[in-house]
Motif scaffolding. Structure first.
Motif, short mmCIF file in Angstrom:
data_model
loop_
_atom_site.label_atom_id
_atom_site.label_comp_id
_atom_site.label_asym_id
_atom_site.label_seq_id
_atom_site.Cartn_x
_atom_site.Cartn_y
_atom_site.Cartn_z
N PRO A 272 17.76 86.67 7.67
CA PRO A 272 19.08 86.75 8.31
C PRO A 272 19.95 85.52 8.04
O PRO A 272 21.15 85.66 7.78
CB PRO A 272 18.73 86.88 9.81
N GLU A 273 19.35 84.33 8.09
CA GLU A 273 20.13 83.11 7.85
C GLU A 273 20.55 83.01 6.39
O GLU A 273 21.64 82.53 6.08
CB GLU A 273 19.31 81.88 8.25
N TRP A 274 19.68 83.45 5.48
CA TRP A 274 20.02 83.42 4.06
C TRP A 274 21.23 84.30 3.79
O TRP A 274 22.19 83.89 3.12
CB TRP A 274 18.83 83.88 3.23
N SER A 323 18.26 75.00 0.49
CA SER A 323 17.10 74.13 0.36
C SER A 323 16.24 74.19 1.62
O SER A 323 15.00 74.31 1.53
CB SER A 323 17.57 72.69 0.11
N ALA A 324 16.87 74.14 2.78
CA ALA A 324 16.12 74.19 4.04
C ALA A 324 15.46 75.54 4.22
O ALA A 324 14.28 75.63 4.63
CB ALA A 324 17.06 73.89 5.21
N LEU A 325 16.19 76.62 3.92
CA LEU A 325 15.63 77.96 4.11
C LEU A 325 14.48 78.22 3.14
O LEU A 325 13.50 78.90 3.50
CB LEU A 325 16.72 79.00 3.93
N GLY A 326 14.59 77.70 1.93
CA GLY A 326 13.48 77.85 0.99
C GLY A 326 12.20 77.24 1.53
O GLY A 326 11.12 77.83 1.44
N ARG A 327 12.31 76.05 2.10
CA ARG A 327 11.13 75.39 2.67
C ARG A 327 10.61 76.14 3.90
O ARG A 327 9.40 76.29 4.08
CB ARG A 327 11.46 73.95 3.03
N GLN A 328 11.52 76.62 4.71
CA GLN A 328 11.12 77.30 5.94
C GLN A 328 10.48 78.66 5.67
O GLN A 328 9.73 79.17 6.51
CB GLN A 328 12.34 77.49 6.84
N SER A 329 10.75 79.24 4.53
CA SER A 329 10.26 80.60 4.23
C SER A 329 8.74 80.67 4.11
O SER A 329 8.15 81.73 4.29
CB SER A 329 10.89 81.11 2.94
N GLU A 330 8.11 79.55 3.77
CA GLU A 330 6.66 79.51 3.51
C GLU A 330 6.27 80.51 2.42
O GLU A 330 5.16 81.02 2.40
CB GLU A 330 5.87 79.75 4.79
N LEU A 372 19.77 87.49 -5.60
CA LEU A 372 18.47 88.14 -5.78
C LEU A 372 17.67 88.08 -4.49
O LEU A 372 17.10 89.09 -4.05
CB LEU A 372 17.71 87.43 -6.92
N VAL A 373 17.62 86.91 -3.87
CA VAL A 373 16.89 86.78 -2.61
C VAL A 373 17.53 87.65 -1.53
O VAL A 373 16.83 88.34 -0.77
CB VAL A 373 16.83 85.31 -2.16
N GLU A 374 18.86 87.64 -1.48
CA GLU A 374 19.55 88.48 -0.49
C GLU A 374 19.18 89.94 -0.67
O GLU A 374 18.88 90.65 0.31
CB GLU A 374 21.05 88.31 -0.64
N SER A 375 19.20 90.43 -1.90
CA SER A 375 18.88 91.83 -2.16
C SER A 375 17.43 92.15 -1.81
O SER A 375 17.13 93.25 -1.32
CB SER A 375 19.15 92.17 -3.62
N ALA A 376 16.53 91.21 -2.08
CA ALA A 376 15.13 91.40 -1.71
C ALA A 376 14.99 91.53 -0.20
O ALA A 376 14.20 92.36 0.31
CB ALA A 376 14.27 90.24 -2.23
N CYS A 377 15.76 90.73 0.54
CA CYS A 377 15.76 90.84 2.00
C CYS A 377 16.29 92.21 2.44
O CYS A 377 15.70 92.88 3.29
CB CYS A 377 16.59 89.72 2.62
N ARG A 378 17.40 92.61 1.85
CA ARG A 378 18.03 93.89 2.25
C ARG A 378 17.17 95.08 1.86
O ARG A 378 17.25 96.13 2.52
CB ARG A 378 19.41 93.99 1.61
#
Length: 381
Positions: A272-274, A323-330, A372-378
């Motif tokens: 959601p944040e991404w 950068s922060a969200l990438g780290r938080q994603s684990e 790409l990441v957004e589409s993967a989330c959706r």
């Protein structure tokens, strides 16, 4: 800024480089503002100019690239460089077998702007062919119409497009093995995984499945634009100016690209944040997106210069968020994509004071990776 390649004679590509080809359009309105370059992940581009790779020499060039890359593969594996893939987590010690034919098998280092990559030559005809095959009416599809409502003609278009994705996915396995860069392999793997997933969805397609196609499209366009940045020299000119991020504590396990897995198989808390961060960036950079990329910095009007100055903090904020969200994603692969998007956007920021037409592929590379990441989330609904 719009994204066609430089006009003939402005920035001649080096031998062996084929500029981005364009391809099928994605689903407009998914976090992109109204600018055409942001709405459609891939747009048609003029044929390659000058002294680039000729189709008549394609087979010879491909054999040469594979031969050279075989030596690169041995060197990379022996030197123990980097590793990685699309799975969710892995130990730092994860590595491919000593006899692996995956050139990036031991790439465990930090992600950075890619200055050269032998897989660029091999991906070029594959992505060009897939882009051409999906321009059969499918690119004008209404993604909100489910398979149960398709006419026979529309169904045939979707089936043909699905086969084009599947064939390109199979053909890009070679490129995924050739690249010595873990994150470039991960991009290939995401095209392979999402392209196949979309093809599989066609018989029972529902609107959410369009995100599978869009994810694959963004992966292909990111690959193409990384190669364009290499070919036009902007990667080499601007990339070394960007600070390298820390070495990751772990990378995703190496798997055969033929068995590529989707970036996300279940919802990730950062999605959601991404999506929100990317939508905000699109809104806050709308004026910048309208400036023609053909205009070098030395020719900007006072208004254009102010717009470019004003977009710097917007881009810096987006970098900080990703950068922060990438780290938080684990998720090591998602973190790699976040880092790569940040690196290319930072390279663009380094280029801004002396921007030239060759620098145009840097920011779009970042945008495509984030998309790409957004589409993967959706795609998870």
């Amino acid at each position: 800024m719009t994204l066609p390649p430089p006009p003939p004679g402005s920035v001649p590509p080096p031998n062996g480089f084929q500029p981005p080809h364009g391809g099928p359009s994605g689903y407009p309105g998914q976090g992109f503002p109204s600018q055409s370059w942001q709405q459609t992940p891939l747009q048609p581009r003029p044929p390659k100019r000058g002294n680039g790779w000729k189709w008549a020499l394609g087979a010879v060039a491909l054999v040469a690239v594979i031969a050279v890359t075989a030596a690169v593969t041995v060197s990379v594996v022996d030197n123990g460089d980097e590793g990685g893939s699309t799975a969710a987590s892995a130990s730092p010690s994860t590595a491919a077998p000593a006899n692996s034919d995956i050139a990036s098998a031991n790439d465990t280092g930090p992600v950075a702007v890619i200055l050269e990559d032998p897989s660029c030559a091999t991906q070029s005809p594959v992505i060009s062919a897939y882009a051409h095959r999906t321009k059969n009416g499918w690119e004008k599809r209404d993604p909100a119409v489910a398979a149960t409502e398709w006419t026979p003609d529309v169904r045939a278009q979707h089936e043909a497009a699905g086969q084009a994705f599947r064939d390109a996915a199979d053909q890009l396995i070679v490129s995924a093995k050739l690249t010595p860069h873990r994150v470039m392999r991960e991009l290939y793997e995401q095209f392979i995984a999402y392209g196949r997933a979309y093809a599989d969805s066609v018989p029972t397609y529902t609107p959410v499945d369009n995100n599978l196609a869009v994810a694959a499209i963004h992966a292909a366009d990111a690959i193409d634009r990384i190669c364009a940045a290499i070919g036009y020299g902007s990667a080499g000119a601007r990339g070394p100016m960007v600070p390298t991020p820390p070495t990751p504590s772990d990378v995703a396990p190496v798997r055969e690209p033929s068995d590529a897995q989707k970036l996300l198989s279940e919802p990730n808390p950062v999605c959601p944040e991404w999506i929100s961060a990317k939508e905000s960036f699109g809104t806050n950079s709308a004026s910048w997106a309208q400036i023609s990329p053909d205009i070098p910095a030395v020719e900007w009007s006072p208004e254009q210069r102010k717009i470019n100055d004003d977009v710097v903090p917007v881009m810096n904020l987006f970098n900080t968020q990703l950068s922060a969200l990438g780290r938080q994603s684990e998720n090591p692969t998602l973190r790699d994509f976040a880092d790569l998007a940040v690196q290319y956007r930072q390279a663009y920021l380094e280029a801004l004071p002396t921007y030239t037409r060759a620098d145009d592929h840097l920011a779009p590379t970042s945008i495509r990776i984030a998309a790409l990441v957004e589409s993967a989330c959706r795609a998870l609904g």
